[in-house]
Design a protein around this motif. Structure first.
Motif, PDB file in Angstrom:
ATOM      1  N   LEU A 171      35.706  77.133  15.777  1.00 56.92           N
ATOM      2  CA  LEU A 171      36.869  76.913  16.281  1.00 56.92           C
ATOM      3  C   LEU A 171      37.393  77.962  17.386  1.00 56.92           C
ATOM      4  O   LEU A 171      37.787  77.720  18.569  1.00 56.92           O
ATOM      5  N   GLU A 172      37.278  79.019  16.764  1.00 57.15           N
ATOM      6  CA  GLU A 172      37.625  80.360  17.535  1.00 57.15           C
ATOM      7  C   GLU A 172      36.614  80.638  18.660  1.00 57.15           C
ATOM      8  O   GLU A 172      37.214  81.076  19.760  1.00 57.15           O
ATOM      9  N   ARG A 173      35.389  80.296  18.532  1.00 61.39           N
ATOM     10  CA  ARG A 173      34.479  80.159  19.613  1.00 61.39           C
ATOM     11  C   ARG A 173      35.001  79.525  20.826  1.00 61.39           C
ATOM     12  O   ARG A 173      34.633  79.670  22.006  1.00 61.39           O
ATOM     13  N   LYS A 174      35.500  78.311  20.480  1.00 61.03           N
ATOM     14  CA  LYS A 174      35.866  77.442  21.464  1.00 61.03           C
ATOM     15  C   LYS A 174      37.392  77.644  21.920  1.00 61.03           C
ATOM     16  O   LYS A 174      38.018  77.255  22.945  1.00 61.03           O
ATOM     17  N   GLY A 175      38.069  78.782  21.521  1.00 62.45           N
ATOM     18  CA  GLY A 175      39.387  79.170  21.908  1.00 62.45           C
ATOM     19  C   GLY A 175      40.507  78.743  21.195  1.00 62.45           C
ATOM     20  O   GLY A 175      41.692  79.043  21.427  1.00 62.45           O
ATOM     21  N   VAL A 176      40.127  78.291  19.907  1.00 58.03           N
ATOM     22  CA  VAL A 176      41.474  77.674  18.863  1.00 58.03           C
ATOM     23  C   VAL A 176      41.745  79.100  18.210  1.00 58.03           C
ATOM     24  O   VAL A 176      40.889  79.697  17.481  1.00 58.03           O
ATOM     25  N   LYS A 177      42.983  79.283  17.901  1.00 56.79           N
ATOM     26  CA  LYS A 177      43.504  80.269  17.022  1.00 56.79           C
ATOM     27  C   LYS A 177      44.567  79.592  16.474  1.00 56.79           C
ATOM     28  O   LYS A 177      45.364  78.852  16.622  1.00 56.79           O
ATOM     29  N   GLU A 178      44.582  80.327  15.375  1.00 54.46           N
ATOM     30  CA  GLU A 178      45.922  79.972  14.279  1.00 54.46           C
ATOM     31  C   GLU A 178      47.084  80.874  14.845  1.00 54.46           C
ATOM     32  O   GLU A 178      46.971  81.857  15.056  1.00 54.46           O
ATOM     33  N   ILE A 179      48.294  80.044  14.758  1.00 59.59           N
ATOM     34  CA  ILE A 179      49.485  80.673  14.708  1.00 59.59           C
ATOM     35  C   ILE A 179      50.065  81.481  13.738  1.00 59.59           C
ATOM     36  O   ILE A 179      50.011  80.970  12.544  1.00 59.59           O
ATOM     37  N   GLU A 180      50.259  82.536  14.131  1.00 57.72           N
ATOM     38  CA  GLU A 180      50.850  83.395  12.840  1.00 57.72           C
ATOM     39  C   GLU A 180      52.309  83.098  12.579  1.00 57.72           C
ATOM     40  O   GLU A 180      52.898  82.757  13.482  1.00 57.72           O
ATOM     41  N   ALA A 181      52.584  82.904  11.506  1.00 53.78           N
ATOM     42  CA  ALA A 181      53.907  82.296  10.847  1.00 53.78           C
ATOM     43  C   ALA A 181      54.489  83.263   9.901  1.00 53.78           C
ATOM     44  O   ALA A 181      55.694  83.961  10.217  1.00 53.78           O
ATOM     45  N   LYS A 182      54.175  83.252   8.852  1.00 53.19           N
ATOM     46  CA  LYS A 182      54.715  84.122   7.545  1.00 53.19           C
ATOM     47  C   LYS A 182      55.255  85.344   8.013  1.00 53.19           C
ATOM     48  O   LYS A 182      54.291  86.333   8.271  1.00 53.19           O
ATOM     49  N   GLY A 183      56.646  85.794   7.691  1.00 51.74           N
ATOM     50  CA  GLY A 183      56.894  86.983   8.120  1.00 51.74           C
ATOM     51  C   GLY A 183      57.471  87.235   9.531  1.00 51.74           C
ATOM     52  O   GLY A 183      57.991  88.055   9.721  1.00 51.74           O
ATOM     53  N   LYS A 184      56.984  86.241  10.344  1.00 52.73           N
ATOM     54  CA  LYS A 184      57.623  86.097  11.822  1.00 52.73           C
ATOM     55  C   LYS A 184      58.944  85.820  11.975  1.00 52.73           C
ATOM     56  O   LYS A 184      59.506  85.041  11.242  1.00 52.73           O
ATOM     57  N   MET A 185      59.447  86.198  13.104  1.00 58.38           N
ATOM     58  CA  MET A 185      60.825  85.532  13.327  1.00 58.38           C
ATOM     59  C   MET A 185      60.351  83.792  14.102  1.00 58.38           C
ATOM     60  O   MET A 185      59.521  83.738  14.630  1.00 58.38           O
ATOM     61  N   LEU A 186      61.280  82.948  13.824  1.00 59.62           N
ATOM     62  CA  LEU A 186      61.122  81.717  14.310  1.00 59.62           C
ATOM     63  C   LEU A 186      60.899  81.555  15.779  1.00 59.62           C
ATOM     64  O   LEU A 186      61.876  82.177  16.486  1.00 59.62           O
ATOM     65  N   ASP A 187      60.030  81.177  16.409  1.00 63.27           N
ATOM     66  CA  ASP A 187      59.752  80.933  17.602  1.00 63.27           C
ATOM     67  C   ASP A 187      59.673  79.549  17.973  1.00 63.27           C
ATOM     68  O   ASP A 187      58.507  79.073  17.422  1.00 63.27           O
ATOM     69  N   VAL A 188      60.206  78.739  18.509  1.00 65.57           N
ATOM     70  CA  VAL A 188      60.389  77.192  18.754  1.00 65.57           C
ATOM     71  C   VAL A 188      58.933  77.033  19.723  1.00 65.57           C
ATOM     72  O   VAL A 188      58.647  75.938  19.716  1.00 65.57           O
ATOM     73  N   ASN A 189      58.560  77.881  20.163  1.00 66.82           N
ATOM     74  CA  ASN A 189      57.379  77.760  21.212  1.00 66.82           C
ATOM     75  C   ASN A 189      56.068  77.606  20.354  1.00 66.82           C
ATOM     76  O   ASN A 189      55.151  76.796  20.503  1.00 66.82           O
ATOM     77  N   PHE A 190      56.282  78.194  19.139  1.00 69.53           N
ATOM     78  CA  PHE A 190      55.188  77.931  18.164  1.00 69.53           C
ATOM     79  C   PHE A 190      55.451  77.535  16.765  1.00 69.53           C
ATOM     80  O   PHE A 190      54.342  76.885  16.192  1.00 69.53           O
ATOM     81  N   HIS A 191      56.752  77.263  16.365  1.00 73.26           N
ATOM     82  CA  HIS A 191      56.707  77.020  14.966  1.00 73.26           C
ATOM     83  C   HIS A 191      57.795  75.621  15.054  1.00 73.26           C
ATOM     84  O   HIS A 191      58.657  75.735  15.894  1.00 73.26           O
ATOM     85  N   GLU A 192      57.664  74.834  14.099  1.00 69.59           N
ATOM     86  CA  GLU A 192      58.815  74.129  14.002  1.00 69.59           C
ATOM     87  C   GLU A 192      59.593  74.290  12.456  1.00 69.59           C
ATOM     88  O   GLU A 192      58.678  74.119  11.486  1.00 69.59           O
ATOM     89  N   ALA A 193      60.490  74.417  12.400  1.00 68.66           N
ATOM     90  CA  ALA A 193      61.127  74.522  11.081  1.00 68.66           C
ATOM     91  C   ALA A 193      61.545  73.322  10.518  1.00 68.66           C
ATOM     92  O   ALA A 193      62.277  72.391  11.044  1.00 68.66           O
ATOM     93  N   ILE A 194      61.188  73.356   9.301  1.00 66.14           N
ATOM     94  CA  ILE A 194      61.353  71.888   8.586  1.00 66.14           C
ATOM     95  C   ILE A 194      62.453  71.922   7.612  1.00 66.14           C
ATOM     96  O   ILE A 194      63.046  70.810   7.179  1.00 66.14           O
ATOM     97  N   THR A 195      62.804  73.106   7.299  1.00 67.10           N
ATOM     98  CA  THR A 195      64.010  73.419   6.339  1.00 67.10           C
ATOM     99  C   THR A 195      64.302  74.794   6.514  1.00 67.10           C
ATOM    100  O   THR A 195      63.434  75.793   6.752  1.00 67.10           O
TER     101      THR A 195
END
Length: 194
Positions: free
Chosen positions: A134-158
């Motif tokens: 997936l990385e070779r095709k340009g797919v990357k995981e979105i960093e989340a834990k410890g980061k500030m909520l960014d609604v462009n990348f994160h969806e807060a469920i609670t």
């Protein structure tokens, strides 16, 4: 004879007059023809030059239209390929999630067993190879834990009380999010601090 001679002379004179007139007329016409023909030719050359210029402009316009059409089709083909890859990745994400859950839920006793070690390493290798592809095709995981909520990348469920964490800081990742190039193909589902 005199009359006959006189008549012959009149005929000769008449012929000379006709010849002289005929000789003058072609010369006048010849002089007039080149002047008229030259003006006509200049006008015709100008008209043809204008027509050639018009045709050149038309050819250039058509070439530009074709180039724009070709570029548009290339963009559409690239976009179509990206959309197809995006759809395939979206279908694969649940499998990746299952592999991650499997690896995170292997009991400690099983991890300690020598017989289970090849199985566990095999699952980890499958996950690693999947992610590498997936990385070779340009797919990357979105960093989340410890980061500030960014609604462009994160969806807060609670939201939860998290001592020591700033408000809207991601304290736990429920589901990993992914991007394909600049596009988010799945937002990370996260739990944030109040």
């Amino acid at each position: 004879m005199s009359r006959k001679h006189h008549k012959e002379q009149e005929e000769i004179q008449e012929q000379e007059t006709i010849s002289a007139g005929a000789a003058e007329t072609p010369a006048e016409e010849t002089a007039a023809i080149p002047a008229a023909t030259e003006a006509d030719m200049d006008a015709e050359i100008s008209a043809r030059d204008a027509e050639i210029q018009k045709l050149r402009e038309e050819v250039m316009r058509r070439a530009a239209e074709f180039e724009n059409f070709r570029k548009q089709k290339e963009r559409e083909a690239a976009l179509s390929g990206t959309r197809m890859l995006e759809n395939i990745v979206r279908e694969l994400l649940p499998l990746i999630d299952d592999l991650k859950r499997l690896m995170s839920h292997i009991p400690a006793e099983m991890q300690a067993m020598a017989e289970a070690k090849p199985f566990i390493e095999g699952v980890e290798l499958i996950h690693k190879n999947f992610m590498s592809l997936l990385e070779r095709k340009g797919v990357k995981e979105i960093e989340a834990k410890g980061k500030m909520l960014d609604v462009n990348f994160h969806e807060a469920i609670t939201q939860i009380d998290a001592p020591g964490a700033e408000p809207d800081t991601i304290v736990e990742e429920y589901q990993t999010g992914y991007t394909l190039g600049d596009r988010v193909i799945r937002h990370a589902k996260v739990i944030v601090a109040k």
